[in-house]
Each structure stands twice: as structure tokens, then as C-alpha cells.
Design a protein around this motif. Structure first.
Motif, mmCIF file in Angstrom:
data_model
loop_
_atom_site.group_PDB
_atom_site.id
_atom_site.type_symbol
_atom_site.label_atom_id
_atom_site.label_comp_id
_atom_site.label_asym_id
_atom_site.label_seq_id
_atom_site.Cartn_x
_atom_site.Cartn_y
_atom_site.Cartn_z
ATOM 1 N N THR A 17 2.351 2.732 4.706
ATOM 2 C CA THR A 17 1.421 2.426 5.792
ATOM 3 C C THR A 17 0.059 3.055 5.527
ATOM 4 O OG1 THR A 17 3.272 2.387 7.345
ATOM 5 C CG2 THR A 17 1.054 2.621 8.277
ATOM 6 N N SER A 20 3.504 10.446 7.415
ATOM 7 C CA SER A 20 4.915 10.078 7.265
ATOM 8 C C SER A 20 5.250 9.838 5.800
ATOM 9 C CB SER A 20 5.209 8.805 8.072
ATOM 10 O OG SER A 20 4.904 8.989 9.438
ATOM 11 N N GLY A 25 4.037 5.959 6.028
ATOM 12 C CA GLY A 25 5.427 5.590 6.258
ATOM 13 C C GLY A 25 5.841 4.320 5.537
ATOM 14 N N ASP A 27 1.744 7.628 11.815
ATOM 15 C CA ASP A 27 2.598 6.719 11.048
ATOM 16 C C ASP A 27 2.107 6.530 9.619
ATOM 17 O OD1 ASP A 27 4.486 6.128 13.054
ATOM 18 O OD2 ASP A 27 3.175 4.615 13.947
ATOM 19 N N ALA A 34 1.431 0.025 14.656
ATOM 20 C CA ALA A 34 1.534 1.412 14.214
ATOM 21 C C ALA A 34 0.553 2.250 15.007
ATOM 22 C CB ALA A 34 1.266 1.538 12.712
ATOM 23 N N GLY A 54 8.019 5.078 10.812
ATOM 24 C CA GLY A 54 6.987 6.104 10.828
ATOM 25 C C GLY A 54 7.314 7.190 11.830
#
Length: 380
Positions: free
Chosen positions: A348, A210, A336, A333, A329, A295
Motif C-alpha cells: 500500500t 504496516s 500493508g 495502512d 485505506a 493494514g
């Protein structure tokens, strides 16, 4: 559909910037001073079980605490023992090490912060964590971080593994390095990259990740998303650009140049849960603050900042200076956006759990990425 949404977001940004330019002499209204959009307030009410008034009050208090923290830190000087946001009182609390002078205590209180005496200074705890960072942890030791409120270094061990010989040996060496507290976690952390599946991703090879935040010339994301082939493709599989840099483990960040008809806007997608969010800066939210994540797999979720500067022990190796959150998450993801109000926080990296049963997620702070690569955050 996605490209249309992003185009509309870009147009909204331009309209807002234009309105600011043509009406710069008009005083801001009370609505314009809100620390977040109506969509963020709705998400806060849902995820924290707050009324609208309570959500507004908390976000405004977090904004004040974020602005206050640097002044309080300077006032505490060498006695600074860390800081955290207290959601119960909506105030910033600053730890001051034992033995601090009456003048120091007075100066910290004068900033408006609440003062609490703690056993160790932030410098002492950081040095203890640094000594742990030089050790080789077994897989069952998931992470460690400084907990300023408890004035200790917290070492997280996977449930049921604390009596393993390798874990006990590591903990013995950790205790020799400084003050530690051992806590148990349900599972070891993993990164959140994934194979090619649907959603609103970017792709490198067979990995989906992401986008984090737009910077001038591209975007930042997680370093573990970088593959041997540096070419990056968008949600529609059209070519975006290339990874210009990426680091993992040790750190978990990278950045991608953007071209071929793609462009950047200072927007984080709300995925229909909330409205798309404008990014206006990157002031660091204190521990205890609310924070949300966007995400391409699980879309928009919110939680709380649990710890900063945590060392996370992935199976691929340790990653340093991470921020831990209570936000869930899942695979895909990775990279993100983590955002607090309208302030970018980080990208992330990984965690444990999922968005059905819950879990914890770490992010790499965005300011570290910007400083490392000399990038400028694209802001509204």
C-alpha cells in the motif's frame, strides 16, 4: 496476543508444508484446488454482494485469466493493446490494435481469450504516458494511467480544478503528448503513514506503517515509511531490524531486515475478518480482478483492480508504475499487503478517501520491489 497469533500462523505453515511433503503422491481433492480460503470467499461475498458459488466461480475465473494473460500477450505481438478481466463474463479480454493481421487475431483467440479491436497498441499508449511523466504537474492533477479498455491515457484532475490555469496548461501539453481522456476525482492522493497510535504496526520514529510481505531475510513495505533513523520496531515496540533501502518519491518501496528474535512467515493477517492468508506466489492479477488489502489501521478490505502502471502525483512528488484499486485505506495502512487469492500483488502506498465513505488506493507492485533489491518472496 499478536505474537501468539503469528506463532500459530507459522506453525500452520509448517504443518501444511509437512503434509505436502508426506502426502505428495496423493491426488489433490476438489477442496484443495480452491483458489482461496473460506475466509477470502466470505470477504468476497460481503464486499461484492455475491453468493458463495458466485465468489468461487469468480476467483477460479480470475486465476485462469492470470495464467492465460502471458500467452495471449505473446500471441498478439506488436499489436497487443492491453488486457483486462471482465467480471460480467468471467473472461480475459485482450485488446488488439487496428490493422492486426487475421493470423494474429486467430492466434490470440486460440489462447482462449476474448478479442477486442482497440485504437492504439499498448506500446503506443505507454510511450504517450512516458511523455506525460516528463512533465511537471500541478497539485490538482492527481494521477494518470493507461486505460487499455478505452485505449487512452486517463488524466485524473481534482473536482472543480479543471479550469485552473495551471491545470489547463498541463492538459494542453498532455494532449500534445498523445491520446488522453480527462476524468475528475474527489480528492488529491496522500500517503497512508501515521503518528504513533494503537494497532498491529511497525514503527520508525513517530511514524506507524504496516508490513507488506515477508521475504527471505526481512519484509517489504512502502518507501515513504522510512525515516532518518532507519531502526524499525514492532507492534510491542521491541526492535525488529533496520531499513536496508527505501525510495520515495519516484518509487514507493523499501525493505527491512529482520533479526533480534523476529522471524518471517508467508502469511497475510486477516484480522479476524477472514482467516490469515498463506502467500503462495506473486502472479499479477489483471485489471478487473478482485483484490484485498491488509493494514494495521483498517485491517481487511476488498475491491477491484482499476488500472496498472499509473503515475500518482503526491505533494512530495510523482510515483510511477503504481496499480490503482477501489479498496479503501487510512493513515497507518501504508506498506500493508495487497493480495489476490493467494498471490501477493503489492504494498500500500496512498490514495484518497477512507473506509467509512469509500475511496481509492494505489499499491507498488511487489515483483518490482523484489527485482529492484534482489529479494525472494517467502512463500508457502
Amino acid at each position: 496476543m499478536r505474537r501468539t497469533r503469528i506463532m500459530r500462523a507459522a506453525l500452520a505453515v509448517l504443518l501444511l508444508l509437512g503434509a505436502g511433503a508426506t502426502a505428495s503422491t496423493v491426488p489433490a481433492t476438489a477442496e484443495e484446488k480452491q483458489p482461496a480460503s473460506a475466509g477470502v470467499l466470505t470477504a468476497m461475498q460481503r464486499d461484492f454482494h455475491l453468493t458463495k458459488a458466485e465468489a468461487k466461480a469468480r476467483l477460479a475465473a480470475e486465476q485462469r485469466a492470470t495464467a492465460l494473460e502471458p500467452r495471449a500477450r505473446r500471441a498478439a505481438g506488436a499489436s497487443f493493446g492491453g488486457s483486462w478481466f471482465d467480471a460480467g463474463t468471467n473472461e480475459l479480454t485482450v485488446g488488439v490494435a487496428r490493422g492486426a493481421s487475421a493470423t494474429t487475431l486467430r492466434d490470440v483467440r486460440a489462447t482462449g481469450a476474448t478479442v477486442r479491436t482497440v485504437a492504439h497498441s499498448a506500446r503506443e499508449l505507454s510511450a504517450a504516458q512516458g511523455r506525460l511523466d516528463k512533465l511537471s504537474p500541478p497539485d490538482a492533477v492527481s494521477s494518470w494511467h493507461v486505460d487499455h479498455e478505452a485505449s487512452t491515457v486517463v488524466v485524473n484532475v481534482v473536482e472543480g480544478k479543471q479550469t485552473d490555469n495551471d491545470v489547463r496548461s498541463f492538459l494542453d501539453r498532455a494532449r500534445a503528448a498523445g491520446p488522453i481522456t480527462v476524468e475528475q476525482v474527489p480528492a488529491a492522493p496522500t500517503t497512508f503513514a501515521a503518528g504513533t497510535v494503537g494497532g498491529d504496526p511497525f514503527y520508525t520514529g513517530n511514524v506507524r506503517c504496516s508490513i507488506g510481505f515477508s521475504v527471505h531475510g526481512g519484509f517489504v513495505t512502502a518507501g515513504h515509511c522510512r525515516q532518518p533513523s532507519t531502526a524499525v520496531y514492532g507492534w510491542d515496540r521491541s526492535y525488529i531490524g533496520n531499513f536496508q533501502a527505501g525510495t520515495f518519491p519516484g518509487d514507493d518501496y523499501g525493505w527491512v531486515s529482520v533479526g533480534s528474535g523476529w522471524w518471517t512467515v508467508p502469511v497475510v493477517l486477516g484480522w479476524g475478518t477472514v482467516s490469515d492468508q498463506l502467500v503462495r506466489g506473486s502472479r499479477v492479477a489483471p485489471v478487473g480482478s478482485s483484490i484485498c488489502r491488509s493494514g494495521s489501521t483498517t485491517h481487511w478490505h476488498c475491491g477491484t483492480v482499476l488500472a496498472m502502471n499509473e503515475t500518482v502525483n503526491y505533494s512530495q512528488g510523482a510515483v510511477h508504475q503504481m496499480t490503482k484499486t477501489s479498496v479503501c485505506a487510512e493513515p497507518g495502512d501504508s506498506g500493508g499487503s495487497f493480495i489476490s487469492g493467494d498471490q501477493a500483488q503489492g504494498v500500500t502506498s496512498g490514495g484518497w478517501g477512507n473506509c467509512s465513505s469509500g475511496g481509492e488506493t494505489w499499491f507498488q507492485p511487489v515483483n518490482e520491489i523484489l527485482n529492484r533489491y534482489g529479494l525472494t518472496l517467502h512463500t508457502a
